[in-house]
Structures are given as C-alpha cells and as structure tokens.
Design a protein around this motif. Structure first.
Motif, short mmCIF file in Angstrom:
data_model
loop_
_atom_site.label_atom_id
_atom_site.label_comp_id
_atom_site.label_asym_id
_atom_site.label_seq_id
_atom_site.Cartn_x
_atom_site.Cartn_y
_atom_site.Cartn_z
N MET A 1 -43.05 -15.97 5.05
CA MET A 1 -43.16 -14.90 6.05
C MET A 1 -42.75 -15.42 7.41
SD MET A 1 -46.95 -13.65 4.89
CE MET A 1 -47.42 -13.78 3.16
N LEU B 1 -49.93 -11.84 5.12
CA LEU B 1 -48.96 -10.75 5.23
C LEU B 1 -49.58 -9.56 5.96
CD1 LEU B 1 -46.18 -9.56 4.43
CD2 LEU B 1 -47.26 -8.78 2.30
N ARG C 1 -42.61 -10.18 5.43
CA ARG C 1 -42.16 -10.93 4.28
C ARG C 1 -40.64 -11.12 4.29
NH1 ARG C 1 -43.59 -11.93 -1.11
NH2 ARG C 1 -41.92 -13.20 -1.98
#
Length: 936
Positions: free
Chosen positions: A896, A880, A905
C-alpha cells in the motif's frame, strides 16, 4: 649579456626549443582570423579557415578548412550524456556532483527538454537539453561564488601580507543586482560622484558583472584597485622606489591583462619567433594572426627605448603610485575608499621618474590609470559594437581595440584552463600548434560576439570536442594517440610518429588547487573555514593553502597537483575527515549515519557506497581487492548490518580520507562509468526530490518549467505541453507517483478533490501556503511536496495539483487517473491475484509494490522511491483505508501507499481490487485500487 643570462632568458621565454635564425615574414591575408576547427575536423563545418600547416604570419592562418559536407573526421570520440553532466557540474560549480541523484536529475532534465525542443547537437554545439541543464547549473547561487573566486585568481588578487586588500576584494557593500557593473561599464572612471546608491567594492563589481553576464567591468575597475597597496619603501630614493614599484605592478599587469612579457617579445611575437620554421613538421610557433603588439607598442617586438628609459619602463609608465595613490580624494565611480582614492584626473603631476610613456595612445609624462582604464573601457565598447577591426594583412589601427583584445585572449585562456585543466599557450604566451591556436581564436571570437558573456564562454567550452571525451576503453578510439596535441603540446617532439598526438590520458590532469580544496569542503558538507579567501600566511589556514598550491600572492603563485609536501598538507587537513574546530555542525558522515538509522536493513556496504557516490562518483563496490581493502580500513565486513555496530563514525571517516586522497577525486577528467542506481543512504539534503525542488526554483530559459511530483521531474513549456508525465486519462483523480514516461496527456475534468474546502485560496492560484486538512487535494500535494504547506503555494504546487488531483488550472498537461465519483477500495483480495506481474524488479525498481517481492523483512514495505520503488524499514503498520501521515511517521503496510491521508492498495489489474474495484493507472504499469463512490 653573458651566455648564461641569455640562455636563461630564452628558457623563460619558451626555451627548450631549437634556436633558429630564420624568420617568418607576415603573410598576405587569407582565411578567417580563427583558423580551422573546420580544418582539424572536416565534419564539424568548414566556415572557419586554416588547416594550420602554414606558418602563422601577420595575415590569415592559411586556407579554408575542409568543408563539413565533404565529410572527413568528425572529431574525437565523445563521452555519454552522464559523463557530460558530471563534467559540467564540475566546470560550472567547481565541485563533484552530490551523487547519482543529482546526476540523474540533470539527465532527466536533458531528456525532457530534448523531447520538447528539437535542435542540432554535435561537435561545437549543445543540444537544447544539455544547454538547459548547464544554464540551470549556472542559476544556482554557488555558481556565482565559484567564479568570484576564479576571477580573483585570474586577477592575481593578493591574498596575504602587504598587498592583500580584503576590504576591497573580499567585502560586499552592494551585493544586489547589476547596477554596479553597468556603472563601471558605461560611465567614465572619473565620474567620481557615483550613481547616488552608495560606495561599492571590487567584489561587488565581480559579483554584479557575473550577474550582468559581462565581465569586462571587472578588468576596467581592477586597474585602479590593483595599485592601492604596495610594499614599504625602505631607504630608496623616491624616483628609484617608484620605478621599482612600477616594475612590480608592471609584471602583475602583463600577466593579468596582456599575457605578454616585453622581454620575451624580442624572441617570440606574432611576426617572428625563434621557434618558427618554414618546415611544417618543425614549426613550433602558431600565434593568433593579429598584430596586436604592433598596435600597442609600435612594433611587434615590444616598445622601443628612448634616451633615458628602456621599452618595458615606458610601457608601464601609466601604472603610477607616487603622486597618484592617496594623493587626492577622487574615488573612481564613487566606490569605497577601501579600493583606493587617487589624484583627480586633471591634477596628475609630471612623472617623478621622468618616463615618457608608450602604450597604445598613451604617451607623455602625465599618463595614469585614468587613461589606461578609459582606453580599455573604450576598447571593450568598440569590440562589443563591431568586433575587431582587423585589416587583411593582420594589422589593427585602433590601439584601444588591440588592448581589449589582448585582455579577451587572456580571459578566454584562463577560463579554458579552469575548465579543461591545461592552457592553450606555453611559457612564451603563444600556442605551440595549430589546434591550440584555432581553439583560442574561435573562443575569443565567440566571447567578443557574446558581449563578454562568461556564461556563453563556458557554454562554448562545454560544446568543445575536447570537453567530454569518451573513456580510453571506448571502442570508437582508433589508436592510442588519436588526439591533436591540445592538452600536451610537447608530444610533437616524440621520435615515434605514432606518439606525436595526444592520448585521452593527457586530458587527465590536476585541477586548480583552490577548486580542489573547495570541492573537498562541498563534498563533506563543510563550510569554508574562517579566512579562507584572505588567510594569515603564517597561521594554520595560510600554511595549509601554501602547502597544497593555492595562489596567495605574486611571490607564491601556487601550483597544480600535490608533491610530497603538498600531500602532507592535504592529509593533515583531510586525511581523517575529522571536522574542523571551526565547524561544530553535522557533516556528510553524520548525515550518512543518521540516514542509516532510518534504514535498519542497511549494511556497512550501503554506507560505503553512499560515501563513494558523494566523493568520487563511484557508487559501487565490485572489485574483490577493493572490498578487502575497505574491510581492513573499516575493521568490519561490508555485509555487517550498520545498526548492529555502535560506532561507525571513526571507521567511515578513515575511508573518507582515503577517497579524498585518491586520483578519482584529485584529478580533473577522472569520470566514473555510467550508473543507474541511487544509493539508498543518499542523505535527504541531496536526494533527487530535494535537488529537483531547488531546480524548480532556479528557472530555465525559453519559457521552460520543471515540476517535481511523484519522485520524478517533468518539463513543460510555457504553452503547457507535458514533458515526461504519464499519459493522461479522461478523468481526474488521486496521485500516481513515479509511473509513466510518456508525453503527458491533457488533464482530466475537474475533480471534487479540487474544491477549495476551507483553504485560504484556490489550489490553482499561487499565494500563501495552504493548511493541511483544508482540502483533500492539498493533503495529496503536501504529502509529496511539504513546501506547499510549510512555505508558499507556488507554481510548482499548482502543477502538482493538476497532476495529482486533475484540477483544471489550465495550461499544464498532466496525468489522468481515477476521476470523480471514485473512492478508495477497502475490500480487496490479499495477496493480489496478479502476483504483481506488471512489475519487474531490477535497477531503480528495488522491490515489487504489489506483491512485496524483495521486501519481506518484518515491518518493511515497498513504496515509491526517488526514481522507482524502494524498500523502507518500519514502522509500516497502517492498514488498508486507515488514515496515514508521513509527517507523523504513520506509514502504510506492505502493498500500500499513503495518498491524500489514506492507505491505498497497489495493483496491476482490476482483479487486484476486488468486486467492483478499478485499478486506476496514470500511464504506468502500477495503479491504485478504487471503487465507485456510494450513491453514484
């Protein structure tokens, strides 16, 4: 004349019918020339006269059709839009769809256009969306080449041996633009100095005529080129040899131009036929009620003899060879010498055979193709300006118009047969029932009114009630034989009255052999073998084409369908789907296997499904018997992981050979059931996104534009109204691909991501390609559309900048999103508290991008697919908010996606995005996690 010879002649002219001595005198006007689609189907409108029950005399074909407002039968049951798309691709491009991805693309286009442009649709008309889809198909370059081949066959261009002329019919000297066709259409043939732009060939004329969308120049110019070559003369006397050659040219001319045989005219013509009966149930003769033969020959039964020559000889007198071909340096319109040089128009000698010509206004012993071409050219011009000058009694006084209109009827029937697979006339060249007559006349009237537009003729055929019939199992069919005898005219002779109509199965017929052959090459991604258009008759290519029924020359006219010999020929070429020696490049099988390497989870079933999707359109394996047979051919269970097998090439090619020999591939009208799923192993070259980008480059009529962003197609009008994008938000932001199916909102305010940065030009300006890294918006656009950073920054790239970055480029609706002042949210709860509740797995949604449901294998990730969400194999290891780059195989972890070079996300609601986080959506259920930027 002996009885056997007479019987043979009657059979050739439509025999097999009861011979009658009755006549059908000319009627006395009434009705439109077309006769009645309105009479056949009351619900389709009644402006076109004629119920078709009356004898077809010289006058109109009977009374008015039933008015549409009165109701009645609204026509045959129609198939789905998906079936229409599949049939339209085959009709316009001469191949099967490349797969469900291409079908879905045109379905989305149709839906988008119909949402913007409301218009009538039904029997005899196409909705705006369907029309736009067909026009888009016609914009592909392959459309031109498909119909160049068709028109060469319509002209019966000799493909092999003595009369083959690839220098004229197979060579391009001036392939650009429409100037060549306009020259032939508008200037007299004796303009031998040309237009100053250089010589040209008949292939140039066909290509330019298709681009001009007026095919009349093709038939005018061919009158010279068809005479360029003939057979050797041996020891015959010159005048006898000339008559023999002229007889050969005459049969060729009659078939290509008139679709009349002067011998058959004595038995069957517009005014009289041995198969006519005053009793409607026994009548088998339904000509289009215009006395064209009488106008051309002085009598409907054909040209009259004189004291030295019979009627057909007089009729064919202008088709000269001796003293004309190679007898001078005159080249019509200044064309290439490969197409012929001839005696000048003012230096034509008297006919060596002393024939007094009789064809329209051509008479005497000095007629030549100069006169014939001028007559046809003038006939086309008059029809284009005013239509056919027909009197109430069916007579036509203008012989040039009569000549051109016979050619029109022939072109219309040839194109109809190419699309539908069956002719509208029988062996005597006349329709056998009212339905076929009415359809032929209706199409001819439309073709003339359009200025001989091939595209409009195709659109009219595709709007026909017989083009997109519903499958036999559809509940709307009332009985087994509900159709008029439009496909098989002989069913009217059935003893059981219930069987005298046609069934849906009668529309299932072999397509033309050349198209079937070329469709197989397109399905396999094979280029045409060398000499495909003009093969050596006794070489491998010529032997193959002859065996499967491709037209090669007048003595070998070809056939439809595969007999036993044809099957052997077909299997020798396609039985194992082995690449030809002339094709060292990767083909469909190679592409499927390469695609499977990027999907470690793919099974043998996935490979077979993708192969079937491409060849037959049936992207599924559901029947247990089929599965068992496939596993026997392959030698592996379908559930086997493809990555676990070392060599699947040969087994997959065996399955390919079976599919290419199946009725689903070989028969026209074999349409698979509607489907929704695009196979996961669809090759990138024919993926939804690739084909969508190609569609965007083609352009659409009426100011419509398409853009292909986020894995879906959007349609906009010139005014900028969104077609299928998500409902726009109040601010700009990052892309949200694949979500939303609304009308498209106004773009939000300018975003900081639209700043030009170090880019060469603004993102709202078309121009040179922009470099990756020059701005965040450019990175976001090029992630989903590499063309913008590899080739040019065109209008489609601008549209994507509006959609993805909310750039204020003006005029184009787009989806809203996160807006300025937001940055990726990097502190989010895992797993997502919503559990991905906003997503339902099924259909095009193969997995849940928020929760990862249905995509749980190690290293796999759920991300945007062609139409929804799909599971992709490793590597998917970028964390992320880490950098990512699809070009460098840097993909984000499950849950993601990579946007603007950063892993973001997926989310369903704000709680998925942590404290202060926002789930930014663009009209769809799924969003992306952002938070307010620091210092804001």
């Amino acid at each position: 004349m002996g009885a056997l010879v007479l019987a043979s002649m009657l059979w050739a002219c439509g025999g097999g019918e009861r011979i009658s001595s009755s006549t059908n005198p000319a009627g006395a006007g009434g009705g439109s020339m077309a006769g009645g689609i309105g009479g056949t189907f009351g619900g389709s409108g009644g402006s076109i006269g004629g119920s078709g029950a009356e004898p077809a005399g010289a006058g109109g074909a009977g009374g008015a059709g039933a008015a549409g407002a009165a109701g009645g039968d609204t026509g045959p049951c129609q198939g789905s839009t998906q079936a229409f798309v599949r049939r339209a691709i085959e009709a316009t491009l001469g191949r099967k769809p490349y797969g469900q991805a291409e079908v879905q693309l045109y379905l989305d286009l149709i839906a988008g256009v119909d949402a913007l442009e409301k218009g009538a649709s039904g029997i005899g008309t196409l909705s705006p969306g369907r029309r736009a889809a067909v026009v888009a198909m016609m914009g592909r370059e392959e459309f031109l080449f498909r119909w160049i081949d068709a028109y060469r066959d319509f002209l019966r261009v000799q493909r092999t041996e003595d009369q083959a002329n690839p220098g004229c019919y197979g060579t391009t000297l001036r392939g650009e633009g429409t100037a060549v066709a306009e020259l032939v259409r508008d200037q007299p043939p004796d303009m031998v100095e040309g237009d100053g732009q250089g010589p040209f060939t008949l292939r140039d004329v066909i290509l330019a005529s298709l681009k001009l969308d007026d095919v009349s120049p093709v038939y005018v110019a061919n009158l010279f080129a068809m005479l360029k070559l003939t057979y050797p003369g041996a020891n015959a006397a010159p005048d006898k040899l000339e008559l023999a050659r002229r007889n050969d040219f005459g049969a060729w001319f009659d078939g290509v131009y008139l679709r009349r045989d002067p011998v058959c005219l004595t038995c069957h013509n517009t005014e009289f036929s041995v198969t006519f009966s005053d009793e409607p149930e026994l009548n088998r003769h339904f000509p289009v009620p215009v006395l064209l033969e009488r106008a051309l020959f002085g009598a409907s039964s054909g040209p009259s003899p004189d004291e030295t020559h019979d009627g057909p000889t007089r009729m064919h007198a202008p088709l000269r060879f001796d003293g004309f071909v190679d007898a001078g340096q005159a080249r019509p319109w200044g064309w290439s010498e490969a197409c012929g040089r001839f005696a000048p128009k003012d230096q034509i000698p008297p006919d060596i055979a002393k024939v007094n010509a009789l064809f329209g206004n051509l008479k005497g012993d000095k007629t030549s193709p100069w006169d014939l071409a001028t007559s046809l050219q003038e006939g086309f011009r008059k029809l284009r300006l005013q239509g056919l000058s027909q009197k109430p009694d069916g007579t036509v006084e203008d012989t040039d118009e009569a000549f051109a209109y016979l050619v029109v009827l022939n072109i219309v029937e040839q194109v109809w047969r190419e699309v539908l697979g069956t002719p509208l006339t029988i062996a005597n060249y006349y329709p056998r029932n009212a339905t076929a007559r009415d359809q032929l006349a209706l199409l001819a009237e439309g073709f003339v009114a359009s200025g001989f537009s091939h595209r409009e003729l195709l659109l009219q055929i595709l709007a026909s009630p017989y083009f997109n019939l519903a499958p036999p199992e559809d509940d709307c069919w009332s009985n087994d034989y509900p159709l008029p005898p439009i496909f098989d005219p002989w069913t009217t002779a059935e003893q059981d009255p219930k069987r005298r109509g046609n069934s849906v199965a009668d529309a299932l017929v072999p397509r033309s052999s050349r198209v079937t052959m070329l469709a197989a090459y397109r399905a396999l991604s094979w280029p045409n073998p060398p000499q495909t258009a003009f093969p050596d008759r006794y070489g491998p290519e010529g032997e193959f084409q002859a065996s499967v029924g491709v037209f090669l020359k007048n003595a070998e006219p070809g056939f439809r369908g595969l007999d036993f010999q044809g099957r052997l020929g077909w299997e020798s070429r396609f039985g194992s789907c082995a690449r030809l020696a002339s094709n060292p490049n990767p083909d469909l099988i190679d592409d499927l296997l390469a695609t499977a390497k990027n999907h470690p989870e793919a099974t043998v079933r996935d490979l077979v499904v993708a192969l079937k999707d491409r060849i037959t359109g049936e992207g599924f394996v559901e029947d247990p018997g089929e599965q068992e047979a496939l596993e026997a051919i392959l030698g592996y269970p379908l559930s086997t992981l493809a990555s676990s097998l070392e060599n699947l090439d040969a087994p997959l090619r065996r399955v390919c050979g079976v599919l290419l020999a199946s009725p689903q591939f070989l028969l026209h009208g074999a349409i698979p059931p509607d489907q929704l799923t695009i196979p996961i192993l669809t090759p990138p070259s024919t993926s939804y996104s690739t084909l969508c980008q190609q569609l965007g480059e083609v352009g659409l009529p009426g100011g419509l534009q398409v853009s292909c962003a986020g894995g879906s197609l959007q349609v906009t009008s010139s005014g900028g109204t969104g077609g299928q994008g998500g409902a726009g938000g109040s601010n700009g932001g990052f892309p949200q691909a694949g979500s939303g199916n609304g009308d498209g909102g106004a773009a939000g305010g300018p975003s900081a991501t639209c700043e030009p940065g170090t880019c060469e030009h603004d993102t709202c300006t078309a121009g040179a390609k922009l470099a990756k890294g020059c701005s965040a918006c450019v990175d976001a656009v090029c992630v989903v559309d590499a063309y913008c950073c590899d080739n040019d920054w065109d209008q489609q790239c601008i549209n994507e900048a509006v959609q993805f970055c909310a750039c204020d480029c003006g005029g184009t609706g787009g989806s809203g999103g996160a807006g300025p002042g937001l940055e990726p949210a990097c502190d989010v709860p895992i797993p997502a508290p919503s559990g991905g509740a906003c997503v339902a797995v099924g259909g095009d949604i193969a997995c849940n991008p928020v929760s990862g449901e249905a995509c749980t294998n190690p290293g796999h990730a759920c991300d945007y697919g062609e139409k929804g969400f799909a599971c992709y194999g490793p590597p998917n290891d970028r964390k992320l908010c880490e950098s990512c780059d699809y070009e460098k195989n840097q993909f984000c972890e499950n849950g993601m996606t990579c946007i603007g070079g950063v892993c973001l996300r997926f989310c369903c609601e704000d709680t998925d995005c942590g404290e202060g986080g926002v789930c930014s959506k663009q009209g769809g259920a799924v969003g992306l996690c952002y938070k307010e930027a620091a210092g804001r």
